[in-house]
Design a protein around this motif. Structure first.
Motif, PDB file in Angstrom:
ATOM      1  N   ARG A 110     -43.897 -45.559  65.875  1.00 55.73           N
ATOM      2  CA  ARG A 110     -43.409 -44.153  66.374  1.00 55.73           C
ATOM      3  C   ARG A 110     -43.224 -43.081  65.430  1.00 55.73           C
ATOM      4  NH1 ARG A 110     -39.125 -47.875  68.641  1.00 55.73           N
ATOM      5  NH2 ARG A 110     -39.246 -48.224  70.944  1.00 55.73           N
ATOM      6  N   HIS A 111     -42.999 -43.401  64.173  1.00 55.37           N
ATOM      7  CA  HIS A 111     -43.050 -42.580  63.011  1.00 55.37           C
ATOM      8  C   HIS A 111     -44.477 -41.819  63.005  1.00 55.37           C
ATOM      9  CE1 HIS A 111     -41.623 -40.972  58.942  1.00 55.37           C
ATOM     10  NE2 HIS A 111     -42.744 -40.777  58.931  1.00 55.37           N
ATOM     11  N   ILE A 112     -45.341 -42.757  63.047  1.00 56.85           N
ATOM     12  CA  ILE A 112     -46.857 -42.218  63.045  1.00 56.85           C
ATOM     13  C   ILE A 112     -47.240 -41.180  64.178  1.00 56.85           C
ATOM     14  CG2 ILE A 112     -49.225 -42.780  63.048  1.00 56.85           C
ATOM     15  CD1 ILE A 112     -48.435 -45.344  61.580  1.00 56.85           C
ATOM     16  N   ARG A 113     -46.577 -41.526  65.386  1.00 54.94           N
ATOM     17  CA  ARG A 113     -46.737 -40.852  66.567  1.00 54.94           C
ATOM     18  C   ARG A 113     -46.199 -39.399  66.408  1.00 54.94           C
ATOM     19  NH1 ARG A 113     -46.692 -42.855  72.997  1.00 54.94           N
ATOM     20  NH2 ARG A 113     -47.440 -40.615  73.770  1.00 54.94           N
ATOM     21  N   ALA A 114     -44.843 -39.481  65.811  1.00 55.54           N
ATOM     22  CA  ALA A 114     -44.299 -38.244  65.653  1.00 55.54           C
ATOM     23  C   ALA A 114     -44.781 -37.342  64.641  1.00 55.54           C
ATOM     24  CB  ALA A 114     -42.723 -38.536  65.196  1.00 55.54           C
ATOM     25  N   ASP A 115     -45.460 -37.875  63.731  1.00 57.75           N
ATOM     26  CA  ASP A 115     -46.444 -37.054  62.868  1.00 57.75           C
ATOM     27  C   ASP A 115     -47.774 -36.518  63.496  1.00 57.75           C
ATOM     28  OD1 ASP A 115     -44.529 -37.371  60.653  1.00 57.75           O
ATOM     29  OD2 ASP A 115     -45.561 -39.322  59.922  1.00 57.75           O
ATOM     30  N   PHE A 222     -50.797 -48.143  57.970  1.00 62.70           N
ATOM     31  CA  PHE A 222     -49.468 -47.672  57.541  1.00 62.70           C
ATOM     32  C   PHE A 222     -49.522 -46.861  56.078  1.00 62.70           C
ATOM     33  CE2 PHE A 222     -46.552 -50.419  60.151  1.00 62.70           C
ATOM     34  CZ  PHE A 222     -47.125 -49.732  61.322  1.00 62.70           C
ATOM     35  N   VAL A 223     -50.232 -47.544  55.306  1.00 64.70           N
ATOM     36  CA  VAL A 223     -50.175 -46.778  53.911  1.00 64.70           C
ATOM     37  C   VAL A 223     -51.250 -45.683  53.945  1.00 64.70           C
ATOM     38  CG1 VAL A 223     -51.143 -47.436  51.591  1.00 64.70           C
ATOM     39  CG2 VAL A 223     -49.906 -49.075  52.641  1.00 64.70           C
ATOM     40  N   MET A 224     -52.414 -45.925  54.455  1.00 66.40           N
ATOM     41  CA  MET A 224     -53.468 -44.729  54.738  1.00 66.40           C
ATOM     42  C   MET A 224     -52.680 -43.546  55.130  1.00 66.40           C
ATOM     43  SD  MET A 224     -55.640 -45.641  52.854  1.00 66.40           S
ATOM     44  CE  MET A 224     -56.258 -43.914  52.724  1.00 66.40           C
ATOM     45  N   HIS A 225     -51.937 -43.888  56.267  1.00 65.03           N
ATOM     46  CA  HIS A 225     -50.971 -42.606  57.011  1.00 65.03           C
ATOM     47  C   HIS A 225     -50.202 -41.996  55.994  1.00 65.03           C
ATOM     48  CE1 HIS A 225     -48.971 -40.316  60.210  1.00 65.03           C
ATOM     49  NE2 HIS A 225     -47.910 -40.846  59.661  1.00 65.03           N
ATOM     50  N   ALA A 226     -49.418 -42.920  55.533  1.00 60.13           N
ATOM     51  CA  ALA A 226     -48.704 -42.255  54.163  1.00 60.13           C
ATOM     52  C   ALA A 226     -49.310 -41.502  53.064  1.00 60.13           C
ATOM     53  CB  ALA A 226     -47.863 -43.397  53.408  1.00 60.13           C
ATOM     54  N   CYS A 227     -50.422 -41.946  52.845  1.00 56.15           N
ATOM     55  CA  CYS A 227     -51.428 -41.155  51.911  1.00 56.15           C
ATOM     56  C   CYS A 227     -51.916 -39.800  52.561  1.00 56.15           C
ATOM     57  CB  CYS A 227     -52.746 -41.936  51.534  1.00 56.15           C
ATOM     58  SG  CYS A 227     -52.275 -43.378  50.362  1.00 56.15           S
ATOM     59  N   GLY A 228     -51.964 -39.847  53.504  1.00 55.55           N
ATOM     60  CA  GLY A 228     -52.579 -38.693  54.439  1.00 55.55           C
ATOM     61  C   GLY A 228     -51.276 -37.345  54.269  1.00 55.55           C
ATOM     62  N   ILE A 266     -39.010 -36.482  51.810  1.00 56.55           N
ATOM     63  CA  ILE A 266     -38.051 -37.469  52.244  1.00 56.55           C
ATOM     64  C   ILE A 266     -38.563 -38.240  53.333  1.00 56.55           C
ATOM     65  CG2 ILE A 266     -35.686 -37.882  52.901  1.00 56.55           C
ATOM     66  CD1 ILE A 266     -34.841 -35.456  51.146  1.00 56.55           C
ATOM     67  N   ARG A 267     -38.883 -37.552  54.193  1.00 60.64           N
ATOM     68  CA  ARG A 267     -39.678 -38.216  55.424  1.00 60.64           C
ATOM     69  C   ARG A 267     -40.565 -39.327  55.164  1.00 60.64           C
ATOM     70  NH1 ARG A 267     -40.035 -38.004  60.747  1.00 60.64           N
ATOM     71  NH2 ARG A 267     -41.873 -38.443  61.868  1.00 60.64           N
ATOM     72  N   ILE A 268     -41.595 -39.001  54.164  1.00 59.96           N
ATOM     73  CA  ILE A 268     -42.752 -39.701  53.625  1.00 59.96           C
ATOM     74  C   ILE A 268     -42.327 -40.984  52.986  1.00 59.96           C
ATOM     75  CG2 ILE A 268     -44.637 -40.049  52.202  1.00 59.96           C
ATOM     76  CD1 ILE A 268     -45.156 -37.040  52.728  1.00 59.96           C
ATOM     77  N   LEU A 269     -41.154 -40.766  52.090  1.00 61.20           N
ATOM     78  CA  LEU A 269     -40.546 -41.566  51.377  1.00 61.20           C
ATOM     79  C   LEU A 269     -39.925 -42.725  52.225  1.00 61.20           C
ATOM     80  CD1 LEU A 269     -39.253 -40.045  48.054  1.00 61.20           C
ATOM     81  CD2 LEU A 269     -41.418 -41.158  48.223  1.00 61.20           C
ATOM     82  N   MET A 368     -40.314 -33.294  41.565  1.00 62.98           N
ATOM     83  CA  MET A 368     -40.761 -33.864  40.437  1.00 62.98           C
ATOM     84  C   MET A 368     -39.984 -35.259  40.230  1.00 62.98           C
ATOM     85  SD  MET A 368     -41.631 -30.955  37.787  1.00 62.98           S
ATOM     86  CE  MET A 368     -42.568 -29.574  38.447  1.00 62.98           C
ATOM     87  N   ALA A 369     -38.596 -35.266  40.202  1.00 65.35           N
ATOM     88  CA  ALA A 369     -37.798 -36.523  39.818  1.00 65.35           C
ATOM     89  C   ALA A 369     -38.028 -37.343  40.889  1.00 65.35           C
ATOM     90  CB  ALA A 369     -36.368 -35.967  39.812  1.00 65.35           C
ATOM     91  N   MET A 370     -38.167 -37.056  42.239  1.00 66.55           N
ATOM     92  CA  MET A 370     -38.472 -38.226  43.224  1.00 66.55           C
ATOM     93  C   MET A 370     -39.815 -38.704  43.098  1.00 66.55           C
ATOM     94  SD  MET A 370     -35.418 -38.610  45.141  1.00 66.55           S
ATOM     95  CE  MET A 370     -36.267 -39.434  46.281  1.00 66.55           C
ATOM     96  N   SER A 371     -40.908 -37.939  42.682  1.00 64.43           N
ATOM     97  CA  SER A 371     -42.073 -38.496  42.576  1.00 64.43           C
ATOM     98  C   SER A 371     -42.296 -39.533  41.266  1.00 64.43           C
ATOM     99  CB  SER A 371     -43.256 -37.204  42.446  1.00 64.43           C
ATOM    100  OG  SER A 371     -42.892 -36.663  41.183  1.00 64.43           O
ATOM    101  N   ASN A 372     -41.373 -39.259  40.280  1.00 62.91           N
ATOM    102  CA  ASN A 372     -41.505 -40.266  39.232  1.00 62.91           C
ATOM    103  C   ASN A 372     -40.802 -41.473  39.655  1.00 62.91           C
ATOM    104  OD1 ASN A 372     -42.560 -38.162  37.365  1.00 62.91           O
ATOM    105  ND2 ASN A 372     -40.547 -37.394  36.702  1.00 62.91           N
ATOM    106  N   ALA A 373     -39.811 -41.566  40.531  1.00 61.17           N
ATOM    107  CA  ALA A 373     -39.051 -42.686  40.877  1.00 61.17           C
ATOM    108  C   ALA A 373     -40.128 -43.264  42.212  1.00 61.17           C
ATOM    109  CB  ALA A 373     -37.668 -42.732  41.163  1.00 61.17           C
ATOM    110  N   THR A 374     -41.388 -43.679  41.802  1.00 57.19           N
ATOM    111  CA  THR A 374     -42.245 -43.869  43.040  1.00 57.19           C
ATOM    112  C   THR A 374     -41.821 -45.149  43.631  1.00 57.19           C
ATOM    113  OG1 THR A 374     -43.596 -45.317  41.349  1.00 57.19           O
ATOM    114  CG2 THR A 374     -44.140 -42.995  41.843  1.00 57.19           C
ATOM    115  N   ILE A 375     -42.022 -45.262  44.884  1.00 59.47           N
ATOM    116  CA  ILE A 375     -41.903 -46.494  45.978  1.00 59.47           C
ATOM    117  C   ILE A 375     -43.058 -47.080  45.997  1.00 59.47           C
ATOM    118  CG2 ILE A 375     -41.106 -47.386  47.865  1.00 59.47           C
ATOM    119  CD1 ILE A 375     -39.236 -44.735  48.464  1.00 59.47           C
TER     120      ILE A 375
END
Length: 409
Positions: A110-115, A222-228, A266-269, A368-375
């Motif tokens: 559903r998250h993907i569909r919303a995007d 899922f991962v490639m959608h997040a990369c997009g 935040i939505r992507i993370l 920048m701080a959030m990107s350093n704390a990568t998930i």
């Protein structure tokens, strides 16, 4: 004038295109979420397929395990069966996780569909980015399916038909199945018991192959959608300070655009976090199982080569390539996702942030701080999935193979 009906149809087509292979692989084994089934008939059929799939997997796991443990066979046969039994056990665990977490799968979809719905009005560039990543996710799924199905065809269908799989019992030549069955449960030595057992084993094998492909496809999409989404976020960052106005940001101040960037990040993370929580146990099962399977497949391939069995060598070689590629895909997309996460921080610094009015540029420090704390994607929280992890897995499998060869010789 903008055609809204055409944009809605385009968004729906993009969403269906993105998850189409997931639906194709998960529906036949009953692992497609019931929440995404539109009709009652579709829900009932999904439940029935799930029961059939579980029965087929258990039909391979239970009789094969009992036949390997309880029947007095030579050591070579027992060693050769460790790999298939571990593969069946992996399938049972993955099937259970997918069914138990069907609600989480539906949330991610559903998250993907919303995007996709978001890019249906005046976001042509964003839609192109999402479509490119969807194509790559589908390509990874397709290649995984091609390797797994071709290897499965060799092992489950072609090898039993062409190889000389017979034994002599009470002066009678008896055909052997693809996988041994404990005869205390079922004696397949007579017709039509043999044909029924062989057909059921073949069907069960393809159910397990489809389950393996479905998990890999789910992770890749899922991962490639997040990369997009990360690439779209970089486009937003470029637009933050360069003064180039797109339709999506027309009339917005720098602070409003920065607020939009933070919310989008935040939505992507949150999506990545849900994906990690959904799949990390399955990744752990795949890492442990593929390490063992690569080891035993390498052992079986060398054994067949020494016995000059061409078909057996080709079969085990194709299976070895399939399992290696499967674990490589998981490690590769994990590496790709971690790289995309860190690039957001780099991109935040590389834009013309010093042109931002007042102290708006200070807001980029949060990004920048959030990107350093990568998930990162992990295998059961024990191992991060990356190309370095893939090398470690292959080294471990080769070490176990050398140990097995030393013990066997």
């Amino acid at each position: 004038m903008y055609d809204h009906s055409k944009s809605l149809e385009s968004a729906i087509d993009g969403w269906n295109y993105s998850i189409q292979l997931n639906r194709w692989f998960l529906k036949p084994i009953g692992a497609w979420p019931l929440a995404l089934c539109e009709t009652t008939t579709e829900k009932i059929s999904c439940v029935i397929l799930s029961v059939i799939s579980c029965f087929l997997i258990c039909f391979l796991l239970v009789p094969c395990t009992l036949g390997t443990i309880l029947v007095d066979t030579d050591l070579d046969t027992k060693i050769r069966m460790i790999g298939p039994i571990s593969f069946f056990l992996m399938a049972v665990i993955k099937q259970y996780i997918l069914i138990a977490r069907s609600e989480r799968i539906s949330e991610c979809i559903r998250h993907i569909r919303a995007d996709w719905d978001r890019v249906r009005m005046g976001h042509e560039k964003d839609r192109e980015v999402m479509l490119d990543n969807a194509k790559f996710g589908r390509w990874l799924s397709f290649v995984s399916a091609a390797f797994m199905y071709s290897a499965g065809f060799f092992y489950t269908t072609l090898m039993p038909l062409c190889a000389r799989r017979t034994e002599i019992i009470d002066n009678e030549t008896v055909r052997l199945l693809s996988f041994p069955i404990y005869r205390g449960l079922l004696d397949p030595r007579t017709t039509p018991s043999f044909e029924i057992a062989q057909f059921t084993q073949t069907l069960a094998g393809y159910a397990i192959y489809t389950l393996t492909i479905g998990v890999c496809s789910l992770a890749a999409v899922f991962v490639m959608h997040a990369c997009g989404q990360f690439r779209i976020l970089m486009l937003k960052l470029e637009n933050l300070a360069d003064g180039k106005k797109r339709k999506s940001t027309s009339g917005k101040t720098a602070q409003e655009r920065l607020s939009d960037i933070v919310k989008y990040h935040i939505r992507i993370l949150s999506f990545i976090t849900r994906t990690e929580e959904l799949l990390n146990e399955i990744f752990f099962v795949d890492v442990v199982g593929c390490t063992l399977n690569i080891c035993f497949l390498g052992f079986n391939m060398m054994t067949e080569w020494e016995h000059r069995e061409t078909l057996g060598t080709m079969t085990f070689c194709s299976l070895l390539i399939s399992f290696t590629f499967n674990i490589f895909i998981l490690c590769y997309i994990g590496e790709l996702l971690a790289e995309q996460c860190t690039q957001i921080g780099t991109k935040s610094y590389m834009i013309n942030w010093y042109y931002l009015p007042d102290k708006s540029a200070l807001g980029l420090t949060l990004v920048m701080a959030m990107s350093n704390a990568t998930i990162k994607l992990t295998a059961g929280k024990f191992m991060e999935l990356s190309l370095a992890s893939f090398c470690s897995i292959m080294k471990a499998a080769m070490a176990y193979l050398n140990l097995l060869r030393t013990f066997y010789v």
